[in-house]
Motif scaffolding. Structure first.
Motif, mmCIF file in Angstrom:
data_model
loop_
_atom_site.group_PDB
_atom_site.id
_atom_site.type_symbol
_atom_site.label_atom_id
_atom_site.label_comp_id
_atom_site.label_asym_id
_atom_site.label_seq_id
_atom_site.Cartn_x
_atom_site.Cartn_y
_atom_site.Cartn_z
ATOM 1 N N ALA A 152 23.698 22.051 20.126
ATOM 2 C CA ALA A 152 24.135 22.620 21.348
ATOM 3 C C ALA A 152 23.491 21.978 22.238
ATOM 4 C CB ALA A 152 23.448 23.744 22.718
ATOM 5 N N GLU A 153 22.799 21.139 21.732
ATOM 6 C CA GLU A 153 22.175 19.657 23.070
ATOM 7 C C GLU A 153 22.827 18.922 22.199
ATOM 8 O OE1 GLU A 153 20.128 18.892 25.197
ATOM 9 O OE2 GLU A 153 20.893 21.168 25.639
ATOM 10 N N VAL A 154 22.213 18.743 20.528
ATOM 11 C CA VAL A 154 23.156 18.615 19.501
ATOM 12 C C VAL A 154 24.519 17.403 19.994
ATOM 13 C CG1 VAL A 154 23.913 16.950 17.227
ATOM 14 C CG2 VAL A 154 21.723 18.784 17.634
ATOM 15 N N GLY A 158 26.404 14.449 21.544
ATOM 16 C CA GLY A 158 27.834 13.483 21.129
ATOM 17 C C GLY A 158 28.859 13.085 21.591
ATOM 18 N N VAL A 159 28.737 14.612 22.736
ATOM 19 C CA VAL A 159 29.838 14.268 24.236
ATOM 20 C C VAL A 159 29.834 13.047 24.586
ATOM 21 C CG1 VAL A 159 31.133 16.012 25.971
ATOM 22 C CG2 VAL A 159 30.593 16.104 23.763
ATOM 23 N N ASN A 160 28.325 13.107 25.180
ATOM 24 C CA ASN A 160 27.847 11.888 26.513
ATOM 25 C C ASN A 160 28.337 10.494 25.093
ATOM 26 O OD1 ASN A 160 27.146 13.562 28.364
ATOM 27 N ND2 ASN A 160 26.070 13.573 27.314
ATOM 28 N N ALA A 161 27.958 11.002 24.010
ATOM 29 C CA ALA A 161 28.553 9.503 23.258
ATOM 30 C C ALA A 161 29.277 8.887 22.993
ATOM 31 C CB ALA A 161 27.154 9.702 21.798
ATOM 32 N N MET A 193 28.149 14.150 15.569
ATOM 33 C CA MET A 193 26.817 14.914 15.196
ATOM 34 C C MET A 193 27.529 15.651 13.610
ATOM 35 S SD MET A 193 28.203 18.315 18.083
ATOM 36 C CE MET A 193 27.350 19.337 16.622
ATOM 37 N N LEU A 194 28.043 15.412 12.654
ATOM 38 C CA LEU A 194 28.393 15.135 11.499
ATOM 39 C C LEU A 194 26.723 14.997 10.442
ATOM 40 C CD1 LEU A 194 30.238 16.857 10.007
ATOM 41 C CD2 LEU A 194 31.252 14.090 9.080
ATOM 42 N N LEU A 285 16.563 12.477 24.074
ATOM 43 C CA LEU A 285 17.853 12.800 22.985
ATOM 44 C C LEU A 285 18.663 11.410 23.305
ATOM 45 C CD1 LEU A 285 19.519 15.577 22.922
ATOM 46 C CD2 LEU A 285 18.660 14.476 20.942
ATOM 47 N N PRO A 286 18.201 10.454 21.574
ATOM 48 C CA PRO A 286 19.208 9.426 22.416
ATOM 49 C C PRO A 286 20.877 9.663 22.751
ATOM 50 C CG PRO A 286 19.304 9.562 19.960
ATOM 51 C CD PRO A 286 18.195 10.570 20.854
ATOM 52 N N THR A 287 21.325 8.802 23.506
ATOM 53 C CA THR A 287 22.214 8.892 24.595
ATOM 54 C C THR A 287 23.072 7.611 24.265
ATOM 55 O OG1 THR A 287 21.597 7.032 26.126
ATOM 56 C CG2 THR A 287 21.644 9.597 26.992
#
Lengths: 288, 231
Positions: A152-154, A158-161, A193-194, A285-287
């Motif tokens: 979920a965090e990943v 990912g979405v934020n990225a 995310m992959l 987490l890196p953004t």
């Protein structure tokens, strides 16, 4: 040299000195390995009887079919379910409504902090310890909850990225919120995310070994059968070596797949970093 | 809730074991991990390979297997933990540190050290190039560069990932329970066995204690991070 930040190209004297250190270190390490082998030999750990199960077809089959296959089955069902659960929670955490966001946040925090073993025993008891299928599902569901929370965090990262302009452009051409998420953000987030997803497969694969406590099938279970079999004269050491080797090979294959996928589909050098163990703090987490 | 009150001493004792496993293996893994990280970034190829080999082998092996090795397999080759049993009396009962406990601490240490090593290595690589170069320019040997210039900065940059590794260790202590240490997981399992009707209460109660412990560790890490931050 390795391109480490700590050194520049050594001069002739430094090279000579390093050569001496290298030889000394090599001799020391070789000595340690040799000592270990000699001690193993002295204790009769290389006796044929102890290694017999690993060259007899019945046990090789047991290791591969009941061990590797079951382990992979558990790991992949767990990851598949975890992806679903993770996307659900990830979308929930990104929601604009507090009554969706807060519970999702709480669920993620809870399942990330609870040891997998605790949830495994809980689910095992919930499903009924006498049923034959419950160990399998205890492992799969426990891993789903834990890895789902991590993913979920990943997913959120990912979405934020996904560049903000993408979303703005989508709104500008008149897509609605759901459409933006489904058509624009989700596909790109999944691509980002992959590799992290595949790394998480390594974690899930390793964690299936915890099925040990609920008597779930898999490599660790087969290992226990082998080393507790009186015929093989207490061959814990050979068993641990062989089983560890199988896990290592499986995980190295998965890592290789991750690297390949990353090169092929993502084309970025840096993996979206997820802690191997999954206690990702959203702030850390890196953004990208 | 009555159940927790009734068994409060046993539960407190179980978590004392958990915390003790965590602290001992935490310290051990930091020391071993630092040594491994130094090996991996150092100038001697053989040590670099040895360090990389250690990390790859340990990181790809499940923790259960590592602990089974130290708990069941190692004693077969006289790699025995001839540990003098220590009994620590506490208000809630005696904590017994025996060979099983020692084996689990060693297993957890060995496993966690691989992750500590990788976290630190990335921290070392994150330290600005000029720092190491300047240190070398004024004539510091490798050990000096590492201990006085690079590692202090690397530790600072590495606090968040290191905290993650240590939180994982905290949760991983439950595996020691599965192999014979009387820690929290085993206590929960026992209580569930004796009170099957209270399954939900027991799970949520124990889980929440773990959530609190994890929060404490991350709180300490955040405080530490704030204190050592260069402003």
């Amino acid at each position: 040299m390795s391109g480490s930040v700590l050194f520049d190209v050594p001069g002739p004297r430094a090279v000579a000195r390093q050569r001496v250190y290298t030889v000394a270190a090599a001799v020391l390490l070789a000595g340690a390995v040799a000592y270990a082998v000699i001690r193993l030999e002295q204790n009769g750990q290389f006796e044929y009887q102890k290694w017999e199960p690993f060259v007899s077809p019945v046990y090789i089959e047991a290791l591969l079919v009941d061990g590797v296959l079951e382990t992979l089955k558990m790991a992949f069902s767990a990851i598949l379910l975890a992806v679903g659960f993770g996307v659900l929670l990830g979308v929930g955490k990104l929601s604009e409504h507090w009554w969706v966001r807060r519970p999702s946040w709480a669920l993620v925090e809870f399942w990330r902090a609870v040891p997998v073993l605790l949830s495994m025993i809980f689910i095992w008891n919930l499903l009924g310890t006498d049923k034959e299928s419950s160990p399998y599902w205890a492992v799969v569901l426990a891993l789903m909850l834990y890895n789902g929370a991590v993913l979920a965090e990943v997913f959120r990262a990912g979405v934020n990225a996904v560049p903000k302009g993408q979303v703005e452009a989508a709104y500008a051409v008149g897509l609605r919120k759901t459409q933006v998420m489904l058509a624009i953000q989700l596909p790109q987030a999944v691509k980002i995310m992959l590799p992290a997803l595949i790394s998480q497969c390594v974690v899930a694969l390793k964690d299936t070994a915890l099925g040990y406590v609920v008597l779930a099938p898999g490599l660790t279970y087969v290992a226990r059968l082998i080393y507790s079999n009186a015929d093989f004269a207490q061959n814990q050491i050979p068993t641990v070596f062989v089983v560890a080797l199988i896990y290592i090979v499986l995980n190295l294959i998965l890592t290789a797949v991750a690297t390949w996928v990353q090169k092929k589909f993502v084309g970025e050098k840096k993996v979206l970093e997820v802690p191997m163990v999954g206690e990702a703090d959203p702030k850390q987490l890196p953004t990208l | 809730m009555d159940l927790f009150w009734e068994h409060r001493e046993a539960i407190a004792l179980a978590f004392a074991y958990t915390v003790l496993l965590f602290v001992l293996a935490g310290i051990g893994s930091m020391i071993l991990g630092t040594v491994l990280a130094a090996m991996r970034v150092g100038p001697i190829p053989v040590l670099r390979w040895a360090g990389a080999g250690y990390v790859h082998i340990v990181r790809n092996t499940p923790l259960v297997i590592v602990i089974i090795f130290f708990r069941l397999a190692a004693p077969k080759i006289d790699l025995k933990f001839n540990f003098v049993d220590i009994v620590i009396p506490t208000a809630v009962g005696d904590i017994r540190l025996n060979n099983i406990f020692a084996a689990c601490v060693v297993g957890l240490t060995v496993y966690t050290a691989a992750f500590v090593c990788e976290a630190l290595r990335s921290g070392v690589n994150a330290v600005a190039l000029g720092q190491a170069e300047a240190a070398r320019a004024i004539g510091l040997p490798f050990a000096g560069v590492m201990t006085q210039v690079v590692l202090p900065q690397a530790f600072r940059a590495t606090i968040p990932p290191l905290a993650n590794v240590q939180i994982a260790l905290l949760k991983n202590t439950t595996v020691a329970g599965a192999l014979g240490v009387a820690e929290a997981f085993i206590r929960m399992r026992l209580l569930i066995k004796n009170n099957p009707a209270e399954l939900w209460t027991l799970f949520i109660g124990f889980a929440l204690i773990f959530v609190i412990l994890v929060e404490v560790v991350s709180f300490v890490a955040h405080r530490l991070e704030r204190r050592v931050r260069i402003t």
